[in-house]
Design a protein around this motif. Sequence first.
Motif, mmCIF file in Angstrom:
data_model
loop_
_atom_site.group_PDB
_atom_site.id
_atom_site.type_symbol
_atom_site.label_atom_id
_atom_site.label_comp_id
_atom_site.label_asym_id
_atom_site.label_seq_id
_atom_site.Cartn_x
_atom_site.Cartn_y
_atom_site.Cartn_z
ATOM 1 N N LEU A 59 14.873 -117.890 100.606
ATOM 2 C CA LEU A 59 14.333 -117.104 99.489
ATOM 3 C C LEU A 59 14.936 -115.709 99.462
ATOM 4 O O LEU A 59 15.051 -115.050 100.495
ATOM 5 N N VAL A 60 15.318 -115.301 98.281
ATOM 6 C CA VAL A 60 15.719 -113.918 98.047
ATOM 7 C C VAL A 60 14.888 -113.355 96.899
ATOM 8 O O VAL A 60 14.345 -114.093 96.084
ATOM 9 N N PHE A 61 14.802 -112.037 96.842
ATOM 10 C CA PHE A 61 14.398 -111.394 95.603
ATOM 11 C C PHE A 61 15.586 -110.573 95.126
ATOM 12 O O PHE A 61 16.475 -110.209 95.902
ATOM 13 N N SER A 62 15.617 -110.326 93.834
ATOM 14 C CA SER A 62 16.763 -109.661 93.238
ATOM 15 C C SER A 62 16.338 -108.424 92.477
ATOM 16 O O SER A 62 15.253 -108.380 91.897
ATOM 17 N N VAL A 63 17.212 -107.445 92.479
ATOM 18 C CA VAL A 63 17.012 -106.229 91.706
ATOM 19 C C VAL A 63 18.278 -105.980 90.906
ATOM 20 O O VAL A 63 19.391 -106.098 91.440
ATOM 21 N N ALA A 64 18.123 -105.659 89.633
ATOM 22 C CA ALA A 64 19.260 -105.245 88.816
ATOM 23 C C ALA A 64 18.947 -103.898 88.196
ATOM 24 O O ALA A 64 17.872 -103.704 87.629
ATOM 25 N N ALA A 65 19.867 -102.959 88.330
ATOM 26 C CA ALA A 65 19.778 -101.656 87.676
ATOM 27 C C ALA A 65 20.897 -101.610 86.645
ATOM 28 O O ALA A 65 22.075 -101.698 87.010
ATOM 29 N N LEU A 66 20.545 -101.485 85.378
ATOM 30 C CA LEU A 66 21.500 -101.633 84.287
ATOM 31 C C LEU A 66 21.589 -100.362 83.447
ATOM 32 O O LEU A 66 20.586 -99.686 83.211
ATOM 33 N N GLY A 67 22.815 -100.057 83.003
ATOM 34 C CA GLY A 67 23.022 -98.985 82.037
ATOM 35 C C GLY A 67 23.261 -97.619 82.628
ATOM 36 O O GLY A 67 23.253 -96.618 81.900
ATOM 37 N N ALA A 73 30.915 -100.154 89.108
ATOM 38 C CA ALA A 73 31.553 -98.920 88.635
ATOM 39 C C ALA A 73 31.190 -98.609 87.191
ATOM 40 O O ALA A 73 31.278 -97.457 86.754
ATOM 41 N N ARG A 74 30.780 -99.628 86.444
ATOM 42 C CA ARG A 74 30.367 -99.430 85.058
ATOM 43 C C ARG A 74 28.876 -99.145 84.933
ATOM 44 O O ARG A 74 28.350 -99.037 83.823
ATOM 45 N N GLY A 75 28.189 -99.065 86.059
ATOM 46 C CA GLY A 75 26.792 -98.676 86.023
ATOM 47 C C GLY A 75 25.790 -99.795 86.053
ATOM 48 O O GLY A 75 24.606 -99.576 85.773
ATOM 49 N N ASP A 76 26.223 -101.008 86.417
ATOM 50 C CA ASP A 76 25.321 -102.151 86.534
ATOM 51 C C ASP A 76 25.406 -102.681 87.957
ATOM 52 O O ASP A 76 26.466 -103.118 88.401
ATOM 53 N N CYS A 77 24.295 -102.655 88.671
ATOM 54 C CA CYS A 77 24.287 -103.051 90.079
ATOM 55 C C CYS A 77 23.256 -104.149 90.293
ATOM 56 O O CYS A 77 22.072 -103.972 89.991
ATOM 57 N N GLY A 78 23.716 -105.299 90.795
ATOM 58 C CA GLY A 78 22.834 -106.400 91.144
ATOM 59 C C GLY A 78 22.758 -106.536 92.646
ATOM 60 O O GLY A 78 23.777 -106.573 93.332
ATOM 61 N N LEU A 79 21.549 -106.611 93.179
ATOM 62 C CA LEU A 79 21.329 -106.641 94.624
ATOM 63 C C LEU A 79 20.350 -107.764 94.949
ATOM 64 O O LEU A 79 19.268 -107.849 94.360
ATOM 65 N N ASP A 80 20.744 -108.644 95.872
ATOM 66 C CA ASP A 80 19.876 -109.730 96.327
ATOM 67 C C ASP A 80 19.504 -109.471 97.783
ATOM 68 O O ASP A 80 20.378 -109.206 98.614
ATOM 69 N N VAL A 81 18.232 -109.600 98.102
ATOM 70 C CA VAL A 81 17.736 -109.317 99.450
ATOM 71 C C VAL A 81 17.109 -110.590 100.016
ATOM 72 O O VAL A 81 16.205 -111.178 99.407
ATOM 73 N N GLY A 82 17.577 -111.012 101.189
ATOM 74 C CA GLY A 82 17.043 -112.196 101.828
ATOM 75 C C GLY A 82 15.748 -111.884 102.554
ATOM 76 O O GLY A 82 15.747 -111.103 103.511
ATOM 77 N N ILE A 83 14.643 -112.493 102.116
ATOM 78 C CA ILE A 83 13.355 -112.255 102.759
ATOM 79 C C ILE A 83 12.838 -113.521 103.455
ATOM 80 O O ILE A 83 11.767 -113.515 104.057
ATOM 81 N N ALA A 84 13.589 -114.589 103.374
ATOM 82 C CA ALA A 84 13.392 -115.816 104.146
ATOM 83 C C ALA A 84 14.726 -116.539 104.107
ATOM 84 O O ALA A 84 15.595 -116.203 103.292
ATOM 85 N N ASP A 85 14.922 -117.505 104.976
ATOM 86 C CA ASP A 85 16.207 -118.203 104.967
ATOM 87 C C ASP A 85 16.435 -118.977 103.676
ATOM 88 O O ASP A 85 17.581 -119.279 103.331
#
Length: 214
Positions: free
Chosen positions: A181-189, A167-179
């Motif tokens: 392993l994940v990759f992560s995305v953060a959108a900040l500000g 709600a404050r504008g920072d979103c962290g998202l983890d995506v499972g691409i193997a059992d």
Amino acid sequence: MTVAEFARRAALGCAAVLGSALLAACSGATGGTAQPAPASASSPADTSGANPAVPKVGHPLDVSAYVGDPCRTVPPSVLTPLGYTTPGEPHTAAAADTSAGPYCGWLIGAEGLSVQVGLLTGNRDRGTGGLSGLYQGKAAGQVGFLAPAPAVAGYPAVYTGLRDRRARGDCGLDVGIADDLVFSVAALGYQGEQDSCHVAETVAAAVVGTLKGA
């Protein structure tokens, strides 16, 4: 101001978590990436996905071609409409800020916005990778916030953070691409949850497309 400097400032306030939030502490250079606790003999890491709450990954994706340059995971055709017109800043050296894995950050300096993508191979190699590692961390109290997210291009995902700051504008998202392993995305500000998570989900879908060879 560089991406790393912006991320470091954000992390000082634990603005958002990028990546496996397996320790309740911010890592400045990854925009708040929390690093995983090493597995121990008394608490072995389970990355098998045996926990029924953890979705299995039916079609694993290989990140090996991008660990040397994680900035190549997101094409300019996706970044430019989001306002990111300057090249990303890759972080791949074996240092404290890359112990979870290599990552890349993009910055809109005038607006104080950033997007970061992490390939969390370091967590995998330590036996704390995958969505199962995140769920284990949440159960152990090491992950402050974890919530299911809509699948990204068919791959299971979760929102993560030391706390929920969408709600404050920072979103962290983890995506499972193997059992394991994940990759992560953060959108900040950003201005709020809708804006920040829209950017995170858009970038995450682009990463999956790249890894699939689209």
